[in-house]
Design a protein around this motif. Structure first.
Motif, PDB file in Angstrom:
ATOM      1  N   THR A  72      89.432 -38.793  24.157  1.00 24.95           N
ATOM      2  CA  THR A  72      88.065 -38.943  23.669  1.00 24.95           C
ATOM      3  C   THR A  72      87.326 -39.897  24.585  1.00 24.95           C
ATOM      4  OG1 THR A  72      86.680 -39.194  21.691  1.00 24.95           O
ATOM      5  CG2 THR A  72      88.274 -40.925  22.098  1.00 24.95           C
ATOM      6  N   ASP A  73      86.011 -39.800  24.589  1.00 21.27           N
ATOM      7  CA  ASP A  73      85.192 -40.604  25.478  1.00 21.27           C
ATOM      8  C   ASP A  73      84.500 -41.760  24.767  1.00 21.27           C
ATOM      9  OD1 ASP A  73      85.220 -38.927  28.090  1.00 21.27           O
ATOM     10  OD2 ASP A  73      84.854 -37.470  26.501  1.00 21.27           O
ATOM     11  N   ALA A  74      84.309 -41.652  23.454  1.00 23.05           N
ATOM     12  CA  ALA A  74      83.594 -42.703  22.734  1.00 23.05           C
ATOM     13  C   ALA A  74      83.892 -42.611  21.248  1.00 23.05           C
ATOM     14  CB  ALA A  74      82.089 -42.593  22.963  1.00 23.05           C
ATOM     15  N   VAL A  75      83.822 -43.783  20.597  1.00 22.21           N
ATOM     16  CA  VAL A  75      83.819 -43.877  19.139  1.00 22.21           C
ATOM     17  C   VAL A  75      82.549 -44.620  18.759  1.00 22.21           C
ATOM     18  CG1 VAL A  75      84.982 -44.771  17.092  1.00 22.21           C
ATOM     19  CG2 VAL A  75      86.338 -43.915  19.021  1.00 22.21           C
ATOM     20  N   LEU A  76      81.747 -44.026  17.868  1.00 23.08           N
ATOM     21  CA  LEU A  76      80.484 -44.623  17.438  1.00 23.08           C
ATOM     22  C   LEU A  76      80.596 -45.054  15.974  1.00 23.08           C
ATOM     23  CD1 LEU A  76      79.660 -42.964  19.987  1.00 23.08           C
ATOM     24  CD2 LEU A  76      77.517 -42.434  18.816  1.00 23.08           C
ATOM     25  N   ALA A  77      80.011 -46.199  15.660  1.00 23.42           N
ATOM     26  CA  ALA A  77      79.940 -46.671  14.276  1.00 23.42           C
ATOM     27  C   ALA A  77      78.487 -46.816  13.871  1.00 23.42           C
ATOM     28  CB  ALA A  77      80.657 -48.009  14.124  1.00 23.42           C
ATOM     29  N   ASN A  96      94.587 -45.768  23.056  1.00 23.11           N
ATOM     30  CA  ASN A  96      95.248 -44.623  23.688  1.00 23.11           C
ATOM     31  C   ASN A  96      94.378 -43.914  24.708  1.00 23.11           C
ATOM     32  OD1 ASN A  96      97.428 -45.129  22.051  1.00 23.11           O
ATOM     33  ND2 ASN A  96      97.013 -43.449  20.622  1.00 23.11           N
ATOM     34  N   THR A  97      93.060 -43.987  24.548  1.00 23.04           N
ATOM     35  CA  THR A  97      92.164 -43.184  25.383  1.00 23.04           C
ATOM     36  C   THR A  97      91.342 -44.006  26.368  1.00 23.04           C
ATOM     37  OG1 THR A  97      90.318 -43.312  23.805  1.00 23.04           O
ATOM     38  CG2 THR A  97      91.928 -41.531  23.479  1.00 23.04           C
ATOM     39  N   GLY A  98      91.236 -45.316  26.141  1.00 27.71           N
ATOM     40  CA  GLY A  98      90.348 -46.125  26.972  1.00 27.71           C
ATOM     41  C   GLY A  98      88.886 -45.915  26.657  1.00 27.71           C
ATOM     42  N   ALA A  99      88.581 -45.257  25.534  1.00 29.18           N
ATOM     43  CA  ALA A  99      87.199 -44.952  25.154  1.00 29.18           C
ATOM     44  C   ALA A  99      86.440 -46.227  24.814  1.00 29.18           C
ATOM     45  CB  ALA A  99      87.181 -43.999  23.964  1.00 29.18           C
ATOM     46  N   THR A 100      85.121 -46.103  24.778  1.00 31.43           N
ATOM     47  CA  THR A 100      84.241 -47.215  24.431  1.00 31.43           C
ATOM     48  C   THR A 100      83.839 -47.123  22.963  1.00 31.43           C
ATOM     49  OG1 THR A 100      83.373 -47.317  26.684  1.00 31.43           O
ATOM     50  CG2 THR A 100      82.053 -48.359  24.962  1.00 31.43           C
ATOM     51  N   PHE A 101      83.804 -48.279  22.310  1.00 34.57           N
ATOM     52  CA  PHE A 101      83.361 -48.384  20.918  1.00 34.57           C
ATOM     53  C   PHE A 101      81.912 -48.854  20.920  1.00 34.57           C
ATOM     54  CE2 PHE A 101      83.141 -50.955  16.893  1.00 34.57           C
ATOM     55  CZ  PHE A 101      83.327 -49.913  16.005  1.00 34.57           C
ATOM     56  N   TRP A 117      90.542 -56.850  16.524  1.00 32.20           N
ATOM     57  CA  TRP A 117      91.247 -55.668  17.021  1.00 32.20           C
ATOM     58  C   TRP A 117      92.027 -55.962  18.303  1.00 32.20           C
ATOM     59  CZ3 TRP A 117      87.347 -50.971  16.652  1.00 32.20           C
ATOM     60  CH2 TRP A 117      86.984 -50.778  15.307  1.00 32.20           C
ATOM     61  N   ALA A 118      91.445 -56.727  19.204  1.00 27.25           N
ATOM     62  CA  ALA A 118      92.079 -56.968  20.508  1.00 27.25           C
ATOM     63  C   ALA A 118      93.365 -57.771  20.396  1.00 27.25           C
ATOM     64  CB  ALA A 118      91.095 -57.668  21.444  1.00 27.25           C
ATOM     65  N   ASP A 119      93.588 -58.468  19.267  1.00 24.68           N
ATOM     66  CA  ASP A 119      94.833 -59.202  19.075  1.00 24.68           C
ATOM     67  C   ASP A 119      95.991 -58.286  18.719  1.00 24.68           C
ATOM     68  OD1 ASP A 119      93.410 -61.467  19.575  1.00 24.68           O
ATOM     69  OD2 ASP A 119      93.478 -62.255  17.520  1.00 24.68           O
ATOM     70  N   GLU A 120      95.663 -57.162  18.083  1.00 23.90           N
ATOM     71  CA  GLU A 120      96.720 -56.246  17.621  1.00 23.90           C
ATOM     72  C   GLU A 120      96.884 -55.034  18.515  1.00 23.90           C
ATOM     73  OE1 GLU A 120      98.073 -53.913  13.502  1.00 23.90           O
ATOM     74  OE2 GLU A 120      96.510 -55.462  13.470  1.00 23.90           O
ATOM     75  N   TRP A 121      95.791 -54.628  19.157  1.00 23.93           N
ATOM     76  CA  TRP A 121      95.836 -53.462  20.036  1.00 23.93           C
ATOM     77  C   TRP A 121      95.412 -53.866  21.448  1.00 23.93           C
ATOM     78  CZ3 TRP A 121      93.881 -53.220  15.007  1.00 23.93           C
ATOM     79  CH2 TRP A 121      94.591 -52.399  14.116  1.00 23.93           C
ATOM     80  N   ASP A 122      95.856 -53.105  22.429  1.00 25.57           N
ATOM     81  CA  ASP A 122      95.581 -53.413  23.832  1.00 25.57           C
ATOM     82  C   ASP A 122      94.193 -52.896  24.204  1.00 25.57           C
ATOM     83  OD1 ASP A 122      95.721 -54.104  26.473  1.00 25.57           O
ATOM     84  OD2 ASP A 122      97.115 -52.501  27.042  1.00 25.57           O
ATOM     85  N   LEU A 123      93.195 -53.726  23.957  1.00 25.18           N
ATOM     86  CA  LEU A 123      91.807 -53.357  24.206  1.00 25.18           C
ATOM     87  C   LEU A 123      91.178 -54.367  25.150  1.00 25.18           C
ATOM     88  CD1 LEU A 123      90.730 -52.520  20.533  1.00 25.18           C
ATOM     89  CD2 LEU A 123      91.616 -50.951  22.256  1.00 25.18           C
ATOM     90  N   THR A 124      90.194 -53.934  25.915  1.00 20.87           N
ATOM     91  CA  THR A 124      89.503 -54.809  26.857  1.00 20.87           C
ATOM     92  C   THR A 124      88.074 -55.053  26.395  1.00 20.87           C
ATOM     93  OG1 THR A 124      88.796 -52.925  28.215  1.00 20.87           O
ATOM     94  CG2 THR A 124      90.904 -53.973  28.772  1.00 20.87           C
ATOM     95  N   ASP A 126      85.316 -54.631  27.899  1.00 25.42           N
ATOM     96  CA  ASP A 126      84.336 -53.602  28.253  1.00 25.42           C
ATOM     97  C   ASP A 126      84.461 -52.346  27.401  1.00 25.42           C
ATOM     98  OD1 ASP A 126      86.648 -52.514  29.302  1.00 25.42           O
ATOM     99  OD2 ASP A 126      85.950 -52.484  31.379  1.00 25.42           O
ATOM    100  N   GLN A 127      85.400 -52.328  26.453  1.00 27.68           N
ATOM    101  CA  GLN A 127      85.483 -51.206  25.516  1.00 27.68           C
ATOM    102  C   GLN A 127      84.598 -51.413  24.293  1.00 27.68           C
ATOM    103  OE1 GLN A 127      90.102 -50.877  25.799  1.00 27.68           O
ATOM    104  NE2 GLN A 127      89.399 -48.899  25.023  1.00 27.68           N
ATOM    105  N   PHE A 128      83.938 -52.558  24.203  1.00 29.97           N
ATOM    106  CA  PHE A 128      83.030 -52.848  23.090  1.00 29.97           C
ATOM    107  C   PHE A 128      81.611 -52.914  23.626  1.00 29.97           C
ATOM    108  CE2 PHE A 128      87.125 -54.634  21.920  1.00 29.97           C
ATOM    109  CZ  PHE A 128      87.285 -54.225  20.600  1.00 29.97           C
TER     110      PHE A 128
END
Length: 277
Positions: A72-77, A96-101, A117-124, A126-128
């Motif tokens: 996937t390329d993006a997750v929108l809220a 899993n996808t490197g998508a942007t939130f 989220w970044a404490d539990e999952w491997d997120l950077t 620039d994904q926010f």
């Protein structure tokens, strides 16, 4: 870890799909997946949690395990409520996808500070990506316009108008009618719009747990009022299936919409269904 009732068949259906225009899958609650003809994929408000029983009780299956999402390329809220911003549902997809939130400020506060989220999952970092009304951004073949929303229960809700060469899609989150919808209806030619629909019910108060008369979503008249102002070609009611005590029957909307110019038709879908623009 979230456990799907459906294993991975819906995920595989989305990954294998090659739509001629834009395909939209309904995930139950207020979640959808968009996939364009060039393969760009976006998730909006995917929620796989069970609620907070006995206050909020999920009435529909969990359609996929977020760990199974690899593309996937993006997750929108649309806003900060748990069934729209939920780490166990959304963070594994981003990991899993490197998508942007993409989300408004208060939603990002939930993701980055409250739930961390970044404490539990491997997120950077620039994904926010923070969004606000009046902004426009690109996700692959989609142009996303951030628009206003009227959800008195949320601290900072937004809606999204998503343009593609095949047509235009609107997602209102949990919005109710607002005068701004006439402007949006004039500015965009919306082919399909998602609006939250449900009944009024007795839901235990979050603090006292005493039953409280609760209206979280549009009733029959409100949803048609919003769809008419937005000049929707087609209306897809959502959220009606989700919470015990607030569920409803979207087929009644035929009677409420029949004398209005818009929406011209209803797209009545159940969890897992696909609609194409």
């Amino acid at each position: 870890m979230i456990q799907s009732d459906w294993e991975d068949w819906l995920v595989r259906d989305v990954e294998d799909a090659a739509p001629d225009s834009v395909a939209i899958w309904y995930l139950g609650c207020n979640g959808v997946i968009l996939k364009g003809s060039a393969g760009t994929t976006m998730y909006i408000d995917p929620y796989l949690g069970l609620g907070d029983p006995p206050r909020t009780v999920r009435m529909i299956p969990v359609p996929f395990d977020p760990e199974d999402i690899s593309e996937t390329d993006a997750v929108l809220a649309t806003h900060e409520h748990t069934d729209h911003v939920h780490g166990p549902s959304q963070a594994p997809i981003l990991e899993n996808t490197g998508a942007t939130f993409y989300a408004p400020d208060d939603s990002l506060t939930v993701a980055r500070k409250d739930e961390r989220w970044a404490d539990e999952w491997d997120l950077t970092d620039d994904q926010f990506s923070e969004v606000a009304e009046g902004e426009t951004f690109e996700v692959g073949e989609f142009t996303v316009h951030v628009e206003t929303a009227n959800d008195p229960d949320a601290s900072h809700p937004v809606s999204y108008v998503i343009e593609h060469e095949a047509g235009t899609f609107f997602h209102g989150g949990d919005t109710k009618p607002t005068d701004e919808f006439e402007r949006i209806g004039d500015e965009y030619d919306i082919d399909l719009g998602v609006l939250a629909f449900g009944t009024v019910g007795q839901i235990p108060d979050k603090q006292t747990r005493e039953p409280k008369r609760t209206r979280w979503y549009n009733d029959e008249n409100q949803i048609v009022e919003a769809a008419s102002a937005l000049e929707l070609e087609a209306l897809m009611p959502t959220h009606w299936d989700m919470w015990r005590g607030l569920t409803s029957d979207p087929t009644v909307l035929h009677h409420h919409a029949r004398s209005f110019t818009h929406p011209r038709r209803l797209e009545l879908v159940e969890i897992g269904d696909r609609v194409d623009l």
